[in-house]
Motif scaffolding. Structure first.
Motif, short mmCIF file in Angstrom:
data_model
loop_
_atom_site.label_atom_id
_atom_site.label_comp_id
_atom_site.label_asym_id
_atom_site.label_seq_id
_atom_site.Cartn_x
_atom_site.Cartn_y
_atom_site.Cartn_z
N VAL A 180 15.42 -16.37 -72.31
CA VAL A 180 15.25 -16.99 -73.31
C VAL A 180 14.33 -16.32 -74.49
O VAL A 180 14.52 -16.67 -75.62
CB VAL A 180 14.11 -18.28 -72.79
N PHE A 181 13.38 -15.59 -73.98
CA PHE A 181 12.70 -14.61 -75.04
C PHE A 181 13.69 -13.71 -75.78
O PHE A 181 13.16 -13.81 -77.05
CB PHE A 181 11.47 -13.86 -74.23
N SER A 182 14.37 -13.17 -75.29
CA SER A 182 15.40 -12.33 -75.95
C SER A 182 16.23 -13.31 -76.76
O SER A 182 16.33 -12.57 -78.27
CB SER A 182 16.40 -11.71 -75.02
N LEU A 183 16.56 -14.27 -76.60
CA LEU A 183 17.33 -14.90 -77.55
C LEU A 183 16.50 -15.55 -78.54
O LEU A 183 16.83 -15.67 -79.83
CB LEU A 183 17.66 -16.42 -76.78
N LEU A 184 15.32 -16.07 -78.49
CA LEU A 184 14.31 -16.14 -79.44
C LEU A 184 13.93 -14.99 -80.49
O LEU A 184 13.89 -15.28 -81.56
CB LEU A 184 12.92 -16.53 -79.11
N LYS A 185 13.97 -14.03 -79.91
CA LYS A 185 14.06 -12.56 -80.85
C LYS A 185 15.22 -12.47 -81.73
O LYS A 185 14.96 -12.16 -82.82
CB LYS A 185 13.69 -11.39 -79.96
N LEU A 186 16.36 -12.82 -81.23
CA LEU A 186 17.68 -12.50 -81.83
C LEU A 186 17.70 -13.40 -82.84
O LEU A 186 18.28 -13.27 -83.84
CB LEU A 186 18.82 -12.74 -80.69
N THR A 187 17.17 -14.85 -82.80
CA THR A 187 17.14 -15.68 -83.78
C THR A 187 16.12 -15.67 -84.78
O THR A 187 16.16 -16.54 -85.82
CB THR A 187 17.15 -16.93 -83.21
N LYS A 189 12.73 -15.51 -84.37
CA LYS A 189 11.56 -16.05 -84.30
C LYS A 189 10.58 -14.92 -83.65
O LYS A 189 10.96 -13.95 -82.78
CB LYS A 189 11.65 -17.05 -83.30
N LYS A 190 9.41 -14.72 -84.19
CA LYS A 190 8.47 -13.85 -83.73
C LYS A 190 7.59 -14.55 -82.58
O LYS A 190 7.26 -15.61 -82.70
CB LYS A 190 7.60 -13.58 -85.08
N SER A 191 7.29 -13.70 -81.84
CA SER A 191 6.37 -14.15 -80.90
C SER A 191 4.94 -13.86 -81.22
O SER A 191 4.67 -12.96 -82.09
CB SER A 191 6.67 -13.52 -79.42
N GLU A 192 4.07 -14.84 -80.75
CA GLU A 192 2.75 -14.86 -81.23
C GLU A 192 2.00 -14.18 -80.38
O GLU A 192 1.95 -14.41 -79.16
CB GLU A 192 2.47 -16.03 -81.97
#
Length: 192
Positions: A180-187, A189-192
């Motif tokens: 899920v986190f990998s998917l967010l990075k690919l789209t 979105k930056k992690s905070e």
């Protein structure tokens, strides 16, 4: 309380049995989560029980006072983690636990939301309403109150959404973990 003294709380379960260890550890975890140790131990005992159990049997097996068992059972019924079941020919109340771990988790999450998040949201909303009427209140204080109010509202929406996700989908989502986190990075979105 030491491990040895905790072990003596269980009367009829062999000290070395896996069942005894589970009940003891569940009781210990419960107390760390803010749940009375007796309540958690009774829940664990009922969760592992193959047949309905009455209060007297619970008291005997765990070495807990009958009055404490009665109060603990009421609390567990209130959380909808256990239920009463009739046994033909026996006037005593017998109890069984919900054994679907996902259903248990959902009931606990819903109960905690109702007992903890909802009152917190109400209290913060009340403070923000009062703060909005106080002209001498420092703007930073008001901003921080609004931030907390927004955070709680977001957490409430998220928990409501999660409580409505079918168990099978929620299980799949949780097993995805880092994906899920990998998917967010690919789209993007930056992690905070």
């Amino acid at each position: 309380m030491s491990f040895i003294s905790v072990m003596t709380e269980i009367a009829d379960i062999s000290d070395s049995s896996a069942k005894a260890q589970f009940v003891l550890y569940w009781g210990d975890m419960g107390s760390q989560w803010g749940v009375n140790r007796s309540v958690a131990q009774i829940h664990a005992l009922l969760y592992l029980s193959i047949k309905p159990v009455n209060a007297e049997e619970i008291s005997d097996q765990l070495g807990i006072a009958r009055s404490n068992v009665s109060n603990s059972l009421k609390e567990l019924v209130g959380w909808k983690l256990i239920r009463r079941v009739p046994i033909q020919g026996d006037r005593r109340e017998h109890f069984v636990a919900e054994v679907d771990v996902w259903e248990m988790a959902m009931r606990i999450a819903q109960g905690r939301k109702e007992r903890e998040i909802d009152p917190a949201m109400s209290a913060i909303d009340s403070c923000v309403q009062q703060a909005n009427k106080e002209p001498d209140l420092h703007p930073v204080v008001l901003e921080r109150m609004h931030e907390m109010q927004d955070f709680l509202a977001t957490a409430d929406r998220w928990s409501t959404q999660m409580l409505n996700v079918p168990k099978s989908k929620l299980n799949t989502l949780m097993k995805m973990g880092d994906k899920v986190f990998s998917l967010l990075k690919l789209t993007g979105k930056k992690s905070e």
